[in-house]
Structures are given as C-alpha cells and as structure tokens.
Design a protein around this motif. Structure first.
Motif, PDB file in Angstrom:
ATOM      1  N   ASN A  57      -5.093 -27.127 -41.831  1.00 18.56           N
ATOM      2  CA  ASN A  57      -4.284 -26.899 -43.028  1.00 18.56           C
ATOM      3  C   ASN A  57      -5.198 -26.645 -44.209  1.00 18.56           C
ATOM      4  O   ASN A  57      -6.351 -27.070 -44.236  1.00 18.56           O
ATOM      5  CB  ASN A  57      -3.369 -28.097 -43.318  1.00 18.56           C
ATOM      6  N   GLY A  58      -4.675 -25.917 -45.173  1.00 17.77           N
ATOM      7  CA  GLY A  58      -5.424 -25.625 -46.381  1.00 17.77           C
ATOM      8  C   GLY A  58      -4.483 -25.377 -47.540  1.00 17.77           C
ATOM      9  O   GLY A  58      -3.340 -24.941 -47.354  1.00 17.77           O
ATOM     10  N   ALA A  59      -4.936 -25.706 -48.724  1.00 16.98           N
ATOM     11  CA  ALA A  59      -4.144 -25.471 -49.928  1.00 16.98           C
ATOM     12  C   ALA A  59      -5.086 -25.161 -51.079  1.00 16.98           C
ATOM     13  O   ALA A  59      -6.154 -25.763 -51.201  1.00 16.98           O
ATOM     14  CB  ALA A  59      -3.287 -26.687 -50.269  1.00 16.98           C
ATOM     15  N   LEU A  60      -4.679 -24.223 -51.899  1.00 16.61           N
ATOM     16  CA  LEU A  60      -5.457 -23.843 -53.067  1.00 16.61           C
ATOM     17  C   LEU A  60      -4.533 -23.791 -54.273  1.00 16.61           C
ATOM     18  O   LEU A  60      -3.480 -23.144 -54.232  1.00 16.61           O
ATOM     19  CB  LEU A  60      -6.113 -22.483 -52.871  1.00 16.61           C
ATOM     20  N   GLN A 106      -0.720 -23.807 -42.848  1.00 21.81           N
ATOM     21  CA  GLN A 106      -0.529 -24.980 -41.990  1.00 21.81           C
ATOM     22  C   GLN A 106      -0.336 -24.494 -40.556  1.00 21.81           C
ATOM     23  O   GLN A 106       0.497 -23.615 -40.313  1.00 21.81           O
ATOM     24  CB  GLN A 106       0.693 -25.793 -42.440  1.00 21.81           C
ATOM     25  N   TYR A 107      -1.097 -25.058 -39.643  1.00 25.73           N
ATOM     26  CA  TYR A 107      -1.014 -24.612 -38.241  1.00 25.73           C
ATOM     27  C   TYR A 107      -1.097 -25.806 -37.304  1.00 25.73           C
ATOM     28  O   TYR A 107      -1.849 -26.761 -37.545  1.00 25.73           O
ATOM     29  CB  TYR A 107      -2.151 -23.641 -37.914  1.00 25.73           C
ATOM     30  N   GLN A 108      -0.291 -25.742 -36.241  1.00 28.81           N
ATOM     31  CA  GLN A 108      -0.392 -26.705 -35.143  1.00 28.81           C
ATOM     32  C   GLN A 108      -0.086 -25.987 -33.845  1.00 28.81           C
ATOM     33  O   GLN A 108       0.920 -25.265 -33.738  1.00 28.81           O
ATOM     34  CB  GLN A 108       0.591 -27.865 -35.327  1.00 28.81           C
ATOM     35  N   GLY A 109      -0.929 -26.167 -32.838  1.00 31.68           N
ATOM     36  CA  GLY A 109      -0.669 -25.599 -31.533  1.00 31.68           C
ATOM     37  C   GLY A 109       0.451 -26.345 -30.828  1.00 31.68           C
ATOM     38  O   GLY A 109       0.889 -27.411 -31.260  1.00 31.68           O
ATOM     39  N   ALA A 110       0.908 -25.788 -29.724  1.00 29.57           N
ATOM     40  CA  ALA A 110       2.006 -26.394 -28.973  1.00 29.57           C
ATOM     41  C   ALA A 110       1.626 -27.776 -28.465  1.00 29.57           C
ATOM     42  O   ALA A 110       0.497 -27.995 -28.018  1.00 29.57           O
ATOM     43  CB  ALA A 110       2.399 -25.498 -27.809  1.00 29.57           C
ATOM     44  N   THR A 111       2.574 -28.713 -28.511  1.00 29.64           N
ATOM     45  CA  THR A 111       2.340 -30.051 -27.978  1.00 29.64           C
ATOM     46  C   THR A 111       2.884 -30.197 -26.558  1.00 29.64           C
ATOM     47  O   THR A 111       2.553 -31.165 -25.873  1.00 29.64           O
ATOM     48  CB  THR A 111       2.965 -31.123 -28.884  1.00 29.64           C
ATOM     49  N   THR A 112       3.741 -29.266 -26.119  1.00 32.11           N
ATOM     50  CA  THR A 112       4.155 -29.167 -24.713  1.00 32.11           C
ATOM     51  C   THR A 112       3.827 -27.759 -24.251  1.00 32.11           C
ATOM     52  O   THR A 112       4.276 -26.780 -24.855  1.00 32.11           O
ATOM     53  CB  THR A 112       5.657 -29.446 -24.537  1.00 32.11           C
ATOM     54  N   LYS A 113       3.027 -27.640 -23.185  1.00 34.05           N
ATOM     55  CA  LYS A 113       2.568 -26.337 -22.720  1.00 34.05           C
ATOM     56  C   LYS A 113       3.673 -25.602 -21.968  1.00 34.05           C
ATOM     57  O   LYS A 113       4.499 -26.199 -21.284  1.00 34.05           O
ATOM     58  CB  LYS A 113       1.349 -26.511 -21.818  1.00 34.05           C
ATOM     59  N   ASN A 114       3.651 -24.298 -22.085  1.00 35.73           N
ATOM     60  CA  ASN A 114       4.557 -23.422 -21.359  1.00 35.73           C
ATOM     61  C   ASN A 114       3.766 -22.794 -20.203  1.00 35.73           C
ATOM     62  O   ASN A 114       2.827 -22.036 -20.442  1.00 35.73           O
ATOM     63  CB  ASN A 114       5.085 -22.332 -22.298  1.00 35.73           C
ATOM     64  N   PRO A 115       4.105 -23.095 -18.943  1.00 32.75           N
ATOM     65  CA  PRO A 115       3.300 -22.599 -17.816  1.00 32.75           C
ATOM     66  C   PRO A 115       3.327 -21.083 -17.634  1.00 32.75           C
ATOM     67  O   PRO A 115       2.462 -20.540 -16.951  1.00 32.75           O
ATOM     68  CB  PRO A 115       3.937 -23.278 -16.593  1.00 32.75           C
ATOM     69  N   LEU A 116       4.320 -20.393 -18.224  1.00 37.27           N
ATOM     70  CA  LEU A 116       4.392 -18.951 -18.051  1.00 37.27           C
ATOM     71  C   LEU A 116       3.310 -18.281 -18.895  1.00 37.27           C
ATOM     72  O   LEU A 116       3.253 -18.442 -20.117  1.00 37.27           O
ATOM     73  CB  LEU A 116       5.773 -18.426 -18.446  1.00 37.27           C
ATOM     74  N   VAL A 117       2.443 -17.535 -18.251  1.00 42.17           N
ATOM     75  CA  VAL A 117       1.285 -16.929 -18.907  1.00 42.17           C
ATOM     76  C   VAL A 117       1.727 -16.008 -20.044  1.00 42.17           C
ATOM     77  O   VAL A 117       2.657 -15.210 -19.896  1.00 42.17           O
ATOM     78  CB  VAL A 117       0.442 -16.143 -17.882  1.00 42.17           C
ATOM     79  N   GLY A 118       1.048 -16.148 -21.162  1.00 44.06           N
ATOM     80  CA  GLY A 118       1.291 -15.269 -22.298  1.00 44.06           C
ATOM     81  C   GLY A 118       2.467 -15.660 -23.159  1.00 44.06           C
ATOM     82  O   GLY A 118       2.769 -14.956 -24.125  1.00 44.06           O
ATOM     83  N   GLN A 119       3.121 -16.787 -22.847  1.00 47.55           N
ATOM     84  CA  GLN A 119       4.288 -17.195 -23.617  1.00 47.55           C
ATOM     85  C   GLN A 119       3.972 -18.406 -24.488  1.00 47.55           C
ATOM     86  O   GLN A 119       3.097 -19.216 -24.172  1.00 47.55           O
ATOM     87  CB  GLN A 119       5.455 -17.511 -22.678  1.00 47.55           C
ATOM     88  N   THR A 120       4.704 -18.541 -25.584  1.00 48.17           N
ATOM     89  CA  THR A 120       4.479 -19.613 -26.551  1.00 48.17           C
ATOM     90  C   THR A 120       4.924 -20.952 -25.987  1.00 48.17           C
ATOM     91  O   THR A 120       5.948 -21.047 -25.314  1.00 48.17           O
ATOM     92  CB  THR A 120       5.262 -19.309 -27.843  1.00 48.17           C
ATOM     93  N   GLY A 121       4.143 -22.004 -26.281  1.00 46.82           N
ATOM     94  CA  GLY A 121       4.536 -23.353 -25.915  1.00 46.82           C
ATOM     95  C   GLY A 121       5.533 -23.927 -26.902  1.00 46.82           C
ATOM     96  O   GLY A 121       6.094 -23.208 -27.747  1.00 46.82           O
ATOM     97  N   PHE A 122       5.735 -25.244 -26.835  1.00 43.73           N
ATOM     98  CA  PHE A 122       6.800 -25.877 -27.602  1.00 43.73           C
ATOM     99  C   PHE A 122       6.240 -26.805 -28.675  1.00 43.73           C
ATOM    100  O   PHE A 122       5.214 -27.438 -28.498  1.00 43.73           O
ATOM    101  CB  PHE A 122       7.721 -26.647 -26.649  1.00 43.73           C
TER     102      PHE A 122
END
Length: 843
Positions: free
Chosen positions: A219-222, A241-257
C-alpha cells in the motif's frame, strides 16, 4: 443456565459499565487542515491561531492532562461531541491507522458495535451497511434504497456499489446512530455514516506512506499540500492498495478469491473569491479491481431431506410452506467436491473461470461557504458523481445449484454459476444551507435536490461441465457453452436488465432554543418528495421492450411510476446537569423510499417503510476528564418493513436468483442499549470499550399462497456486540513507542431475511506497534510501524446460505416440493490473518 459465551459477554458488559468510557478512542479533534465549507460545516470556523482541541490519539503525552474535546458536525455545525444530544461514535484518522483500515469493509470486524458492514453475497464490490438493526439484505438493486445514508464531505452517495473504494486522507468518520431524517433526509432510518476528509491548508507540506504485507500485499499514499498562490491553495492525494488472493483458484490463468487492487486520485482547490467566502472544488477518481470471498460447501443435506411423506416436525421445509410430500432424491456429492464447514480453504476444490470485478468511481464536488453576517452563514454543496461496476462472481463452483448427477447429458451436466452483472449510475445533487445564531436560537435551514439515473443487467450462465460419469470436468465455451449461451459480452443470456430514474426534493429546518445555559430545546422537520420511474428491459431472456402485450401480461409486468411524500419531525430536550454531565431525550423519525425488484419477472413493487424512534442518553466526563462514559437507550418502531424472499431457480442456461421484496404488516420492534467508555488512568495509556445490545422482532407474515405464517429476521444484527482497545505511548529517548490492541466480539446473527439459520459468532483482534517521531534532518517526521489484522487468525463463517439445503418452491401444489437440487449449506469465511510493515514521513 448461561453458556460460556453469554457469561463472558455479560462479564465484559459489566466491566465496561464499571470502568467509565466514551466512544472507543476513536476520539478525534478537528485539526487545522480539516475540510472547510460544507464538508465540515461550521457556524464559525476556527482561525489558524485558535488552539486546537487535544486528540488523545495523537497528542504529546507530556502535554496531555485528560481526554481532549472531540469535534463533530452532526448538526451541520461544529459542536463538542459530549454536548451534542445525538448518539455518535467517531473514528479518527489515528484510529483508522491503528486498525489498518483501508476501505469501509475493514470496519466489518466491529470497530463500532452498533455499525454493521457486510458484503452482498460474497462480493467486495457492493457493501451492505447497517446501524441499529436497519440493515437491508439487498440494497444493491437500482430501484431499491439503503437504510443508512453514506456521505463523503457532505455529499450523499446514492448506491452501495463503489463504497469499498480506497479512502482519501480521512480526518474522521462520524457514525450517527438513530434516524437522521430531518437534517440528512430519506434513507437514514438507522443513521448516517459521514466521512470527512482533510482539505488544503495553503501551506507547503504533506506526507508519504509505503508498506508491504503478506499475500503479496502493498500500500502507498501520498498527500501533497501546495502553498497558496494567487489566492488558490491546492491539495493532491493519491493512494494504492493491493492484496493477492487468499484462496487460490486451481484453474490456470484465472483470478483467485479475496483479491483486491485499488488506486485513486483526488485534487482539491480552495479559493477565497470575496471577503468572508471560502470555496472548495474537488475532483476524485477511483479504481477497484477485486474478486469475491470463496464460497465453501459447509455440509451436505443437513436437514435430512428424503422423498416421501413428511411429518410436521420435519426440518426439510422451505420457510412459508407446509409440505406433506417431497419428491425426487438427494444426489451424491462428486468425489472432486470438498465439504468443509470448519476451516477456511486455502485452495478451491474445483478451479473455475474467474475474472476480477471492476468498480470505477468519479466525482466533482463544490463546497462554498459565505459568512454574510455574524448571524448567518450561507452554504452551497454541489456534486456530480458516478459509479461503473462490472461484476464477475464465480465463487461457488459446485457449491451452488444446479446439482449434477451421474448419467447426465447435455445441459444437465453443466454447473458453476457465473454471475455477470453491469451497473452504471450517475447522480447530481444540490444543497443550500443557512446556519447561524440569533440571540438564544441556533438554526439550520436547507433545500435539497437529488437526481439519479441507473441502469443494470445480469446474466448467470454455467461455466463448467461434468462428463456423464462425473470423472472429468471441462470448461464450457465462453460464448456457447451453457445452454447455447456463455459469459462473453454479446453471448450472454440476460437474466435481467432494468433502468431507473429517481428524483428527490426536500426542504428542512431545525431550531435550538437555549433559554438558559443548561437547557436546550430543539425542534425540526423535513418535507421530502421522492419520484421514481423504472422499467425492466429483460427478464429470463425476454426482451420487454419488444415483447407482445400477451407476453407482458403473462409476466404480470408493470413499469414503476410512483411518488411518495413524507414529513419527518424531530424534537430533543437536552439538559446540562453540570460541565461534565449532559442528558438528553429525543424523538426522531425517518423513512426509506419504496421501489421495485428487478430480480422478479413482474418488476414487483414495494412501498416505503417508516420508523419512529424514542431515545434517552447521557454523556459524562469524570475523574478530572480522565474518564468518559456515554450511554444511550432507544425504542424504534418500524412500519411496513421491507423484507426479502430469495430463491434460486434453475433454467436451461444456468440459474436465476429470484428475490421478492414485500412489506411486512404490523410494527417491527427494535430496542437497544449502547455504552461507550474511554479511560486514561495514567499519562500515555488510553483504555476504551464499547457495547451494543440490539433486540429485533418482525411480526410473522401470512403467506397467501400457502396459508402458512412465516418468520422474517433482520440480517447482520447481533443481539450482543462489544469491543475494547488499549493504546499506550512510551517515550523512548526523543521518540515515542506506540502500542495498539483492539478486540471485537459479535454474537451469531441471521444473514437472510427468511431463514433462521445464523452465521458464526466472531471475535477478531487487531494490533499495531509503531516507533513515531523519529528525528531525520532536524525534524521528527518519520514513523515506522508493524500491524496485524485478525491477530489470532480466527476462522468463522460470516455468511451462511441455507437455500441449497432446502426443497424447491412448490410448483403444482402447495403440499409437494422437490429435493432434486438439495445439496447443503454454503458460506463464506472471514479473511485470514494479514500483517505487514509501513513507513511514513511528513514534510
């Protein structure tokens, strides 16, 4: 006999009432760079030379002699929280930092016990916000309104889409509890959430913050304050503000949850066109890419559904029905499906197509204040705002209907409902205010206009398919795979599409008579006229714009064309028993406009609901201003409560979420007690606690089609909720070591209007350790901190849906129902423990 949870809760409540508090150290004094004009309306703005009230969260411990004053603007003027006869909690900028609050959803853990924040379904892109039991299940429809008004710098936000965007340099968040129908208007039955941001100072300065976290987070703020040039002061704010998925999606190339990627920009210019006038002009733009929380299958056939004759005691019964016979069979769960109702899954059992949902917000606001004379200040708040939301939600996989059985063929093998929706909203609002004091009378008067245009559409195709033996899974063609339809634009089978134009006109006034220094009598009222015109364009893939009269008649369709008029009065008697004890009794009213449900094929309408509230309260300071205790008790009676009946209906191309909104007859009772305590036993140590007891009861509703009385519930409203925090500052050389810990408890509560099924009770703790006032280049400008949310990594289901574990609605008779699509309850676990480090510098 009390269970352990109830005993712990009562002990906590007793301790809270014994110590002595006031609004969890969310206390915030208004700093000198707080937004001026209408954003933080004042009867007389303090000058730069006036001493600012002490903020216990940020003041130098050596200079602090007690709890500082907290300035609020709930009455459209700056007043002392303790002398304002309204139940209010305030979250200061420091409190938000201590809890690492980056968006409104971060308040879902219970930062204010009577404030409830939840996702709609599992989606981060649309929030449900409630106060004191006024919590609509689905306020995200274009022709339906929210029950709590959300404001940013005095501007009402018409939709709950886009509310989870990043926050810009917030000075404080005021939580105004109870109906605010006079000064804030319609759709504020439960109260108002007022977000106040910091405005330009006209002096060179600013701050920069950067941090990293687990799950690839950062995260960053100016914040940049530019010197005033030619009478113009400019302030720029940017956030990421960024956070990666906390539950992985097994389908390749698709967004997690549970992933998000937010960014935003805001620019504010302050000018002084003539003597006594200040004008702020701001533009903001936000982008939020996110994915839903993962929906797990919590159990299988928990109600023991079996085909055949049913007894009256059978648990396998859809609310509002009285089945004597069940048909069909409960299908076995495929081997690929994981059933887990006890812990948060780190990886989904079946990979699904999942794209990020995208929310885009933008707005222009003009806040103008003119001190015409010592007795009057004129204000103008003008705003254009818009939201564009594109939803992709495939969080359930096989955990939602339709249920697939071995031996399937064709579309009967398809599953994994992909909810695809678009919403576009634009609003314009104009408010004029006159605020001032004449002799013994303080007054506020205003005129308000609001114009909103919304359009939406949705499709729910299936995205995956089993083979006939359930041994393999294939991804369906995104254009033709689900009953001839898919998920790509131009290929979708539109379940629903609608368009609504809404207008609201209001005039209001409020006068406080101060006959003595200790007695204050306030009376006010607001007249509102609401108008709505809405149409369905599509439902179940039928184009209503080109449909024949016979088709529209068969659907029972009628466009929405309605208007409502309301007068909402209020009266308050306040008594200052002493300099540190303030008592009040208040009568207030509010109403929520009616509308129509776009999730029904007939565009079924519903009427407004109205609420009356009776409240008494006490605000006290004692122990030499080292302790503060605020208490409130209230009775609210709501008429024509808008309640929802939700069901999933399977179709050839997917499944349709049918949601009917009705007005429950009779009076819905809401009763509550609230306590807020703050104690500063020694210099540098602040202890806070908060408690809210909320009782709700909707009268049973007679279902005409079945002759059965059905119970309805107010969602996301725990009977008991409590929190507490510890803030401790220790001088270390010429620096400060700051420690923060908070704990938040919520009792289990319903998550659907028509189901008695509850989510889990929750206890969440957050912590922060910071080394502040680090001297660099001759200034104490640097702070380094470590934070953690959900400190003990608690796991609980915050949303439990039993609709997949009960029979379908009767089709040919009122005594027979099918169990062919019975699967089990599914739900969503809270976010896991997140932690990180930050560094910030002021210049």
């Amino acid at each position: 006999m009390l269970n352990s949870a109830s005993l712990r809760l009562r002990l906590l409540a007793g301790a809270a009432l014994t110590v002595a508090i006031a609004s969890p150290a969310f206390a915030a004094a208004t700093p000198t760079d707080a937004t001026p004009p209408a954003a933080t309306p004042t009867a007389a703005a303090p000058s730069a030379t006036d001493p600012a009230p002490t903020d216990p969260a940020t003041a130098d411990p050596a200079d602090q002699t007690g709890l500082g004053d907290i300035v609020v603007t709930a009455t459209k003027r700056e007043t002392n929280l303790q002398k304002t006869p309204i139940a209010i909690n305030v979250l200061s900028s420091q409190a938000l930092t201590d809890r690492h609050v980056q968006s409104l959803y971060d308040l879902a853990d219970g930062a204010v016990p009577s404030l409830r924040v939840a996702t709609f379904e599992a989606r981060q892109s649309a929030l449900t916000i409630g106060i004191r039991g006024i919590v609509p299940l689905d306020a995200n429809q274009p022709a339906r309104e929210q029950g709590v008004g959300v404001y940013i710098d005095g501007v009402y936000l018409g939709r709950q889409h886009g509310l989870n965007a990043a926050l810009f340099d917030v000075d404080r968040i005021e939580v105004l509890k109870g109906p605010q129908g006079t000064l804030f208007g319609r759709n504020t039955e439960g109260g108002a959430l007022s977000i106040v941001t910091k405005g330009p100072s006209g002096k060179w300065g600013g701050s920069a913050t950067g941090g990293i976290a687990n799950y690839g987070g950062y995260n960053g703020a100016l914040r940049l304050d530019l010197p005033e040039v030619y009478g113009v002061a400019l302030k720029l704010d940017g956030v990421v503000q960024y956070q990666g998925a906390t539950t992985k999606n097994p389908l390749v190339g698709q967004t997690g949850f549970n992933y998000y990627d937010r960014r935003g920009f805001k620019a504010t210019a302050r000018v002084h066109p003539i003597s006594g006038m200040t004008a702020d002009f701001s533009y903001d733009n936000g982008y939020d890419s996110n994915s839903p929380f993962y929906s797990q299958l919590l159990n299988v056939n928990p109600n023991g559904c079996v085909a055949g004759a049913q007894s009256a005691a059978s648990a396998c019964k859809l609310p509002g029905t009285n089945y004597t016979t069940l048909t069909g069979s409960v299908k076995p769960v495929p081997s690929q499906v994981v059933v887990n109702g006890t812990s948060r899954m780190k990886t989904a059992d079946i990979g699904v197509p999942q794209q990020p949902s995208i929310d885009k917000t933008h707005g222009f606001t003009s806040n103008i204040r003119w001190n015409v004379a010592p007795e009057i200040e004129l204000r103008s708040i003008t705003a254009w705002r818009g939201v564009n939301a594109t939803q992709y939600d495939n969080s359930g996989g096989y955990h939602r209907v339709p249920v697939v059985a071995a031996g399937c063929t064709g579309t009967a093998c398809n599953f994994s409902r992909y909810s695809l929706a678009d919403l576009h909203q634009n609003q314009f609002s104009q408010e004029f205010q006159a605020v001032g004091t004449v002799g013994q009378f303080d007054y506020v008067a205003g005129l308000y206009y609001f114009n909103e245009h919304i359009s939406d559409d949705a499709a729910t195709p299936n995205s995956l398919a089993f083979n006939s033996t359930l041994s393999t899974i294939t991804v369906l063609d995104p254009c033709t795979g689900s009953g001839g339809f898919g998920s790509q634009p131009g290929c979708r089978s539109i379940d629903r599409a609608s368009e609504v134009h809404s207008k609201s006109y209001a005039g209001y006034g409020q006068v406080t008579w101060n006959p003595t220094d200790t007695i204050h009598l306030t009376a006010g009222g607001r007249y509102t006229r609401d108008e709505k015109q809405g149409v369905l364009h599509y439902s179940r893939n039928l184009n209503y714009d080109t449909a024949t009269t016979a088709q529209l008649t068969a659907a029972g369709y009628k466009p929405l064309d309605a208007s409502w008029n309301r007068f909402n009065p209020m009266a308050t008697l306040a008594y200052d028993a002493s300099d540190s004890v303030h008592l009040y009794a208040k009568y207030a009213t509010g109403y929520r406009a009616g509308g129509a449900s776009s999730r029904t094929s007939n565009y079924q309408t519903f009427n407004p609901e109205d609420v009356k509230s009776y409240e008494i309260g006490a605000k006290t300071d004692f122990w030499g201003h080292r302790a503060r205790l605020n208490l409130a008790g209230y009775i609210m009676d709501r008429k024509n409560s808008q309640v929802d009946i939700s069901s999933i209906q399977t179709t050839a191309s997917g499944s349709f979420n049918n949601l009917v909104t009705i007005n429950a007859p009779g009076i819905t009772k809401i009763r509550g007690i609230e306590a807020d305590l703050t104690v500063q036993p020694v210099t540098g140590l602040t202890l806070t606690a908060g408690y809210a007891y909320t009782y709700t009861k909707i009268p049973p509703v007679l279902i005409a089609s079945t002759g059965v009385y059905q119970n309805f519930y107010i969602v996301f409203t725990p009977r008991n909720a409590a929190n507490g925090s510890i803030d401790y500052t220790v001088p270390v050389s010429d620096m400060d070591l700051k420690f923060h810990l908070d704990g938040n408890y919520s009792q289990a509560t319903q998550t659907f209007d028509q189901y008695a099924t509850k989510n889990d009770a929750a206890f969440i703790a957050n912590a922060r350790l910071a080394l502040a006032n680090i001297h660099v280049a001759g200034s104490n400008a640097v702070t380094i901190s470590a934070w953690v949310r959900n400190l003990f990594d608690k796991q609980y289901v915050f949303r439990r849906d039993p609709s997949n574990s009960l029979p379908g609605s009767p089709t040919t008779s009122t005594t027979s129902g099918s169990i062919s699509n019975v699967l089990g309850d599914y739900g969503n676990f809270n976010a896991p423990r997140t932690y990180g480090m930050e560094a910030s510098v002021k210049f």
